[in-house]
Design a protein around this motif. Structure first.
Motif, PDB file in Angstrom:
ATOM      1  N   UNK A   1       0.782  -1.176  -0.152  1.00 15.17           N
ATOM      2  CA  UNK A   1      -0.056  -0.081  -0.142  1.00 15.17           C
ATOM      3  C   UNK A   1       0.631   1.131   0.017  1.00 15.17           C
ATOM      4  N   UNK A   2       0.230   2.365  -0.571  1.00 16.32           N
ATOM      5  CA  UNK A   2       1.053   3.659  -0.609  1.00 16.32           C
ATOM      6  C   UNK A   2       1.742   3.962   0.594  1.00 16.32           C
ATOM      7  N   UNK A   3       0.944   4.270   1.812  1.00 11.27           N
ATOM      8  CA  UNK A   3       1.446   4.559   3.034  1.00 11.27           C
ATOM      9  C   UNK A   3       2.641   3.663   3.333  1.00 11.27           C
ATOM     10  N   UNK A   4       2.749   2.441   3.243  1.00 12.36           N
ATOM     11  CA  UNK A   4       3.765   1.549   3.667  1.00 12.36           C
ATOM     12  C   UNK A   4       5.162   1.822   2.517  1.00 12.36           C
ATOM     13  N   UNK A   5       4.813   2.140   1.382  1.00 14.46           N
ATOM     14  CA  UNK A   5       5.778   2.553   0.460  1.00 14.46           C
ATOM     15  C   UNK A   5       6.446   3.732   0.964  1.00 14.46           C
ATOM     16  N   UNK A   6       5.651   4.838   1.167  1.00 16.34           N
ATOM     17  CA  UNK A   6       6.246   6.161   1.695  1.00 16.34           C
ATOM     18  C   UNK A   6       7.067   6.098   2.892  1.00 16.34           C
ATOM     19  N   UNK A   7       6.654   5.054   3.903  1.00 16.24           N
ATOM     20  CA  UNK A   7       7.315   4.853   5.088  1.00 16.24           C
ATOM     21  C   UNK A   7       8.627   4.116   4.773  1.00 16.24           C
ATOM     22  N   UNK A   8       8.669   3.255   3.927  1.00 15.26           N
ATOM     23  CA  UNK A   8       9.928   2.552   3.696  1.00 15.26           C
ATOM     24  C   UNK A   8      10.917   3.272   2.857  1.00 15.26           C
ATOM     25  N   UNK A   9      10.244   4.261   2.081  1.00 15.10           N
ATOM     26  CA  UNK A   9      11.221   5.040   1.471  1.00 15.10           C
ATOM     27  C   UNK A   9      11.919   6.179   2.197  1.00 15.10           C
ATOM     28  N   UNK A  10      10.807   6.502   3.235  1.00 12.63           N
ATOM     29  CA  UNK A  10      11.523   7.445   4.203  1.00 12.63           C
ATOM     30  C   UNK A  10      12.773   6.979   5.101  1.00 12.63           C
ATOM     31  N   UNK A  11      12.293   5.641   5.445  1.00 12.33           N
ATOM     32  CA  UNK A  11      13.410   5.080   6.394  1.00 12.33           C
ATOM     33  C   UNK A  11      14.699   4.863   5.584  1.00 12.33           C
ATOM     34  N   UNK A  12      14.605   4.324   4.383  1.00 16.94           N
ATOM     35  CA  UNK A  12      15.894   4.183   3.619  1.00 16.94           C
ATOM     36  C   UNK A  12      16.408   5.426   3.205  1.00 16.94           C
ATOM     37  N   UNK A  13      15.814   6.481   3.345  1.00 22.77           N
ATOM     38  CA  UNK A  13      16.499   7.949   2.939  1.00 22.77           C
ATOM     39  C   UNK A  13      17.008   8.332   4.285  1.00 22.77           C
ATOM     40  N   UNK A  14      16.517   8.126   5.458  1.00 21.77           N
ATOM     41  CA  UNK A  14      16.980   8.488   6.582  1.00 21.77           C
ATOM     42  C   UNK A  14      18.373   7.957   7.109  1.00 21.77           C
ATOM     43  N   UNK A  15      18.404   6.430   6.700  1.00 18.96           N
ATOM     44  CA  UNK A  15      19.346   5.799   6.956  1.00 18.96           C
ATOM     45  C   UNK A  15      20.836   6.296   6.107  1.00 18.96           C
ATOM     46  N   UNK A  16      20.417   6.842   5.328  1.00 16.05           N
ATOM     47  CA  UNK A  16      21.549   7.315   4.154  1.00 16.05           C
ATOM     48  C   UNK A  16      22.073   8.658   4.875  1.00 16.05           C
ATOM     49  N   UNK A  17      21.432   9.521   5.881  1.00 13.96           N
ATOM     50  CA  UNK A  17      22.026  10.574   6.427  1.00 13.96           C
ATOM     51  C   UNK A  17      22.853  10.261   7.685  1.00 13.96           C
ATOM     52  N   UNK A  18      23.567  11.211   8.389  1.00 13.79           N
ATOM     53  CA  UNK A  18      24.531  10.820   9.201  1.00 13.79           C
ATOM     54  C   UNK A  18      24.221  11.475  10.439  1.00 13.79           C
ATOM     55  N   UNK A  19      24.555  11.276  11.450  1.00 14.87           N
ATOM     56  CA  UNK A  19      24.250  11.965  12.857  1.00 14.87           C
ATOM     57  C   UNK A  19      23.290  11.096  13.657  1.00 14.87           C
ATOM     58  N   UNK A  20      22.906  11.681  15.053  1.00 14.10           N
ATOM     59  CA  UNK A  20      21.896  10.898  15.850  1.00 14.10           C
ATOM     60  C   UNK A  20      20.835  10.543  15.312  1.00 14.10           C
ATOM     61  N   UNK A  21      20.432  11.263  14.461  1.00 11.37           N
ATOM     62  CA  UNK A  21      18.693  11.190  14.229  1.00 11.37           C
ATOM     63  C   UNK A  21      18.676   9.978  13.282  1.00 11.37           C
ATOM     64  N   UNK A  22      19.719   9.662  12.407  1.00 11.85           N
ATOM     65  CA  UNK A  22      19.585   8.689  11.475  1.00 11.85           C
ATOM     66  C   UNK A  22      19.765   7.244  12.251  1.00 11.85           C
ATOM     67  N   UNK A  23      20.463   7.205  13.320  1.00  4.46           N
ATOM     68  CA  UNK A  23      20.669   6.017  14.312  1.00  4.46           C
ATOM     69  C   UNK A  23      19.444   5.227  14.666  1.00  4.46           C
ATOM     70  N   UNK A  24      18.146   6.110  14.920  1.00  4.77           N
ATOM     71  CA  UNK A  24      16.930   5.675  15.064  1.00  4.77           C
ATOM     72  C   UNK A  24      16.061   4.587  14.084  1.00  4.77           C
ATOM     73  N   UNK A  25      16.533   4.989  12.818  1.00  9.07           N
ATOM     74  CA  UNK A  25      16.132   4.446  11.610  1.00  9.07           C
ATOM     75  C   UNK A  25      17.039   3.058  11.108  1.00  9.07           C
TER      76      UNK A  25
END
Length: 113
Positions: free
Chosen positions: A64-88
């Motif tokens: 479903x689209x909501x799950x797709x958006x959630x997964x894409x958000x997680x993948x993008x956040x995992x690519x960032x650095x710092x403390x915030x990306x750690x939770x993902x």
């Protein structure tokens, strides 16, 4: 005045199965964005447009689209650095969402490419 046949058709369309609704809950701009990114990776040809469009259609059948958006958000956040990306990175529920997207992408690749 609406004919009985038109009413039956309208009723059939509103009572579409959940799988048909899941395919159609992706907005056009999300499908286009996916196709553009896919084409940027695989080549800017008409054949790739067809294959990339097929891929997002297959993903939409599984996720479903909501799950797709959630997964894409997680993948993008995992690519960032710092403390915030750690939770993902470590949460099991987030990992399952991404795994479902990865399975849908693998199925789409087999079918469309």
């Amino acid at each position: 005045m609406i004919r009985a046949g038109a009413c039956a058709l309208a009723l059939a369309l509103t009572a579409a199965p959940a799988s048909a609704q899941a395919v159609n809950d992706y907005p056009t701009n999300a499908r286009v964005e996916y196709a553009f990114a896919c084409m940027a990776t695989n080549g800017q040809t008409r054949d790739m447009l067809d294959r990339c469009s097929c891929a997002i259609d297959r993903i939409a059948e599984v996720l479903p689209y909501a799950d797709y958006v959630g997964a894409e958000t997680i993948l993008r956040m995992r690519q960032t650095t710092g403390e915030r990306s750690g939770m993902f990175r470590g949460m099991a529920a987030l990992t399952e969402t991404v795994a479902t997207l990865r399975r849908a992408e693998a199925e789409a690749e087999i079918i469309c490419f």
